[in-house]
Design a protein around this motif. Structure first.
Motif: not given
Length: 276
Positions: A259-261, A265-276
């Motif tokens: 859910x967090x991943x 992805x949906x909120x930051x659209x590549x400006x913040x990237x999951x690291x897990x």
């Protein structure tokens, strides 16, 4: 982060730390290991606190976790608050910064889990590509040891400068061995760099400060860090010994959820990237 980000003045830092301590003590939770007490986490507003708010509003109650989020904008208070027990955890930094902070301040804060990467980027209001920077251009860079080295590596990776072999993440302008555009450097507190864009030709800005100022790293940066193999993923951190706190473990699990991943992805659209 040179002089620990030259952070803020000692008095300002002390005031912020006292403010967070007071907030934590009002809940009676900070420093507690009671599994039913709220977990107090100090975080930067964007994207850290936003991610934590998503967890609090959508996942925490079902998981049996009470979460208190305290937002601060400096890079000192989150660690001093965790060290002195006025907060249970923080979420704002990457491991190279944490290691530098522990070394300089005698703290014993440790990483629990990596959560996301905010790609560092080069931004400009004057040119649309790094190759368009004129000879003698002034470039703003963070004035703290870890992020300054990171900024210079970004420029070196894109052939704007050459760094001394083996200098690693602690590079400074003194380690530049090649500078074909004769770039000049304006070393500033990381939080001030977005405001410097009117005064410099370009500036290397941390992802959270870019987002706070309305910049979109994925589309506005003229150079952007690659996520693959990047050591600067942001972490959930606690004072050593607190890793076994059941509430900390629960929060770490939630931060690594599907859910967090999807939210990142949906909120930051590549400006913040999951690291897990």
């Amino acid at each position: 982060m040179r002089n620990a980000l030259k952070f803020t003045s000692v008095l300002a830092t002390a005031g912020l730390a006292l403010s967070v301590a007071a907030c934590g003590s009002s809940t009676g939770s900070a420093g507690s290991s009671d599994p039913n007490a709220p977990l107090t986490v100090v975080a930067s507003p964007t994207p850290h606190a936003e991610i934590l708010k998503f967890v609090k509003d959508n996942l925490a109650e079902k998981a049996g976790l009470k979460l208190t989020i305290k937002e601060v904008t400096d890079y000192v208070t989150p660690n001093t608050s965790v060290q002195d027990g006025s907060a249970d955890a923080n979420y704002f930094q990457h491991v190279p910064y944490l290691e530098d902070f522990n070394k300089k301040h005698g703290t014993d804060i440790v990483s629990v889990e990596t959560v996301h990467l905010e790609p560092l980027g080069l931004y400009s209001k004057k040119v649309k590509a790094a190759t368009e920077l004129p000879d003698g251009a002034t470039v703003g860079i963070p004035n703290d040891a870890t992020n300054e080295g990171r900024a210079l590596k970004l420029l070196a990776d894109n052939n704007l400068i050459t760094l001394k072999a083996g200098v690693g993440t602690g590079a400074t302008p003194a380690d530049i061995t090649g500078n074909p555009k004769n770039l000049k450097w304006k070393e500033l507190d990381a939080a001030q760099l977005p405001r410097s864009l009117d005064d410099v030709n370009a500036a290397v800005i941390n992802g959270n400060y870019a987002l706070d100022s309305g910049l979109k790293p994925a589309t506005d940066a003229i150079l952007l860090e690659k996520a693959e193999g990047n050591p600067y993923a942001n972490i959930l951190a606690v004072k050593k010994g607190k890793e076994s706190d059941a509430r900390v473990k629960k929060l770490a699990e939630l931060l690594h959820s599907d859910e967090v991943k999807k939210y990142i992805n949906d909120t930051f659209k590549g400006s913040v990237v999951p690291a897990f």
